[in-house]
Design an enzyme around this catalytic site. Structure first.
Site, short mmCIF file in Angstrom:
data_model
loop_
_atom_site.label_atom_id
_atom_site.label_comp_id
_atom_site.label_asym_id
_atom_site.label_seq_id
_atom_site.Cartn_x
_atom_site.Cartn_y
_atom_site.Cartn_z
N ASP A 10 1.01 -1.23 -0.01
CA ASP A 10 0.09 -0.10 0.09
C ASP A 10 0.93 1.23 -0.04
OD1 ASP A 10 0.89 -0.36 2.64
OD2 ASP A 10 -0.68 0.47 3.72
N ASP A 15 6.77 0.93 2.48
CA ASP A 15 6.83 0.12 1.61
C ASP A 15 7.91 0.37 0.59
OD1 ASP A 15 3.99 0.84 2.72
OD2 ASP A 15 3.45 -1.09 2.01
N ASP A 250 7.61 -2.27 7.41
CA ASP A 250 7.78 -3.16 6.06
C ASP A 250 9.03 -3.97 5.79
OD1 ASP A 250 5.01 -2.60 6.20
OD2 ASP A 250 5.10 -1.07 4.36
C1 BDR Z 1 2.12 -0.41 8.69
O1 BDR Z 1 1.19 0.34 8.36
C2 BDR Z 1 1.58 1.28 7.37
O2 BDR Z 1 1.34 2.51 7.57
C3 BDR Z 1 3.13 1.06 7.25
O3 BDR Z 1 3.24 0.96 5.66
C4 BDR Z 1 3.28 -0.39 7.78
O4 BDR Z 1 2.89 -1.25 6.66
C5 BDR Z 1 2.68 -0.01 10.10
O5 BDR Z 1 1.69 -0.36 10.96
CA CA Z 2 2.83 -0.66 4.29
#
Ligand code: BDR
Ligand code: CA
Length: 318
Positions: A10, A15, A250
């Site tokens: 996402d 990411d 991530d």
């Molecule tokens: C997760 O939530 C998202 O905001 C970040 O990309 C990560 O995947 C952390 O809680």
């Molecule tokens: Ca993420």
């Protein structure tokens, strides 16, 4: 033989960091990137994935559009943390457009790529788990054909970063997280929120990482500066498990998928997700007492080799 990855994202800033680590790893072949709603609306997620591939000169990797909303719950985003556009609101006028997206949908593509490479694909999931839940609903044999799934999400000590007890990816689609944790029979690695905070890196490492004199490092500094400022604020300091520094959540799931020796300590326990609690909806539940009588245990990551992690991150911006 190279390790085959499908990456479900996402595309927010961490990411992006995870994708760049995968692209720099010499032993990895990225079969495709599948996009899911989450940090930012789906169109931004897709554009951001393409933008990262362009910076890394890897637009040959196919990007697929997945689910734009959770299975049941309300849609949430994390614009205050990652920037409204998901990448720090530092746009690039020459960024590639959505016309470069594949015509095939993300869930169908995931199922196909895994079918074409049975037992070989590691699925790295760094977004709400909607696409993964849809995949097992469409093809119940999908999980058994995976080499493993590496999930960033959930929590182990009821410490939230989005709700009182909820981590973002699980809270953004609790039903999908429930389906995945209860239906994926392959080896399932989980990098939880508390684990990520406890294994964070000092900010001095982040400074050295971003100071590399490369286009990729300059790109990372631009997209990361909004989040770096937010993390220093009182609100986010409360969210982080005490003492946490640079926490690229991530990237831990990604590193575990890339290198089997990365995880140095883990715990095997059956897990599920709370769907109904007033305060706890979306919270990961760990069945230490084995009351749920589940055969399948998840591998909960506890400690990792941080020197290897630093090297992967450094290499990703070279
Ligand atoms: C997760 O939530 C998202 O905001 C970040 O990309 C990560 O995947 C952390 O809680
Ligand atoms: Ca993420």
């Amino acid at each position: 033989m190279k390790r085959k990855l499908v990456i479900d994202v996402d595309t927010g800033v961490d990411d992006a960091q995870a994708i760049m680590v995968a692209l720099a790893a010499p032993n990895v072949e990225v079969l495709g990137i599948t996009c899911c709603h989450g940090n930012t609306p789906l169109d931004n997620v897709c554009k951001n994935a393409l933008r990262i591939l362009k910076v890394c000169k890897r637009l040959d990797i196919p990007v697929y559009r997945g689910c734009s909303e959770p299975l049941l719950g309300r849609k949430i985003h994390a614009g205050d943390f990652h920037g409204k556009d998901g990448l720090g609101d530092a746009p690039d006028p020459d960024a590639p457009g959505l016309e470069l997206m594949q015509k095939e949908g993300a869930v169908e593509a995931m199922i196909r790529m895994v079918k074409e490479n049975p037992g070989e694909v590691s699925l790295v999931a760094t977004a709400p788990l909607t696409n993964l839940a849809m995949a097992v609903k469409l093809d119940p044999s999908f999980p058994e054909k995976l080499r493993g799934v590496y999930i960033m999400g959930g929590n182990t000590d009821s410490r939230g970063n989005t709700t009182v007890c909820g981590e973002f990816n699980f809270v953004a689609d609790p039903e999908a997280a429930y389906i995945v944790l209860n239906r994926y029979s392959c080896p399932t690695y989980i990098a939880s929120w508390e684990f990520s905070c406890k294994n964070s890196l000092p900010w001095s490492f982040c400074d050295a990482w971003l100071a590399q004199n490369t286009d990729k490092a300059r790109f990372m500094e631009r997209i990361f500066s909004h989040t770096m400022k937010m993390v220093q604020t009182a609100r986010y300091q409360k969210e982080l498990v005490s003492g946490a520094g640079f926490t690229s959540c991530d990237t831990y799931a990604m590193a575990a998928a890339i290198d089997d020796t990365f995880v140095t300590e883990s715990e095997q326990v059956a897990v599920t997700v709370e769907l109904e609690g007033t305060y706890t909806r979306g919270m990961m539940v760990l069945d230490h007492l084995e009351l749920l009588k589940k055969q399948h245990k998840a591998i909960i990551m506890k400690t990792v080799d941080l020197e290897k992690f630093k090297k992967m991150l450094m290499d990703s911006l070279k």
